[in-house]
Write a protein that holds these residues in place. Structure first.
Motif: not given
Length: 204
Positions: A53-76
């Motif tokens: 039940f541990a919660e993770g981050p709610s904001e996307p990563p700032t690093d562009p690589v991590l943003r590619r690896l962990f993208p937003d599930a919903y986007g436009d």
């Protein structure tokens, strides 16, 4: 079998790798592990439900690589949503990320570790035999872990190279040798070939 995976009887795959190739893949996997970061610290009470039940981050990563690896599930991606709808999408993405990113990171961490461990075992065996490289043999489960890790490595390199679509990939082939991105491009294309051949071994 040099340069590409081939299926093994009964499942799994094999590929011949020399010492340089082993070193490159291992180094990239270690860098990926460092970028993903360690897992959450164990709960002091040793409660088996704490991690579940541990919660993770709610904001996307700032690093562009991590943003590619962990993208937003919903986007436009086209940027066509109205402001109110875009805000709802961000809220949904934050909620989804909060409850899934820890597991996603753990999965990617485990896949990268599997790559490192199999390569270490291979390097140790080939060093004992006095050979330059050896044939890496993977079980069916290890093949799936390698496939996921190779995909993550290519996503990471692609993000660093700012590759957004297939047209960008075509341009990579025409880079001059003196371009400082050339080694990274060669690694990206080589890993792509390994990935494609590994996918083929998993096909029925």
């Amino acid at each position: 079998m040099p340069g590409q995976f081939e299926p093994l009887p009964g499942g799994g795959a094999a590929v011949a790798l020399d010492d340089v190739e082993i070193s490159i893949i291992r180094s990239l996997a270690v860098q990926l592990l460092e970028l993903i970061g360690p897992g959450p610290a164990e709960d002091a009470s040793d409660d088996p439900l704490a991690e579940l039940f541990a919660e993770g981050p709610s904001e996307p990563p700032t690093d562009p690589v991590l943003r590619r690896l962990f993208p937003d599930a919903y986007g436009d991606p086209e940027g066509a949503l109205q402001a109110a709808e875009a805000e709802r999408q961000r809220a949904h993405s934050a909620e989804f990320r909060r409850y899934t990113e820890n597991d996603l990171r753990a999965g990617k961490r485990g896949n990268a570790l599997a790559v490192i461990r199999t390569l270490d075992a291979l390097a140790s065996a080939s060093a004992g035999a006095g050979e330059d490289g050896a044939v890496l043999k993977l079980s069916a489960e290890e093949s799936r872990q390698w496939l996921s890790a190779l995909n993550d490595l290519r996503l990471a390199i692609g993000a660093r190279l700012e590759i957004a679509d297939e047209d960008d990939t075509d341009l990579l082939y025409r880079l001059p040798d003196e371009d400082p991105r050339k080694p990274m491009v060669m690694a990206y294309l080589w890993l792509g070939g390994l990935q494609e051949s590994l996918v083929a071994t998993l096909m029925p």
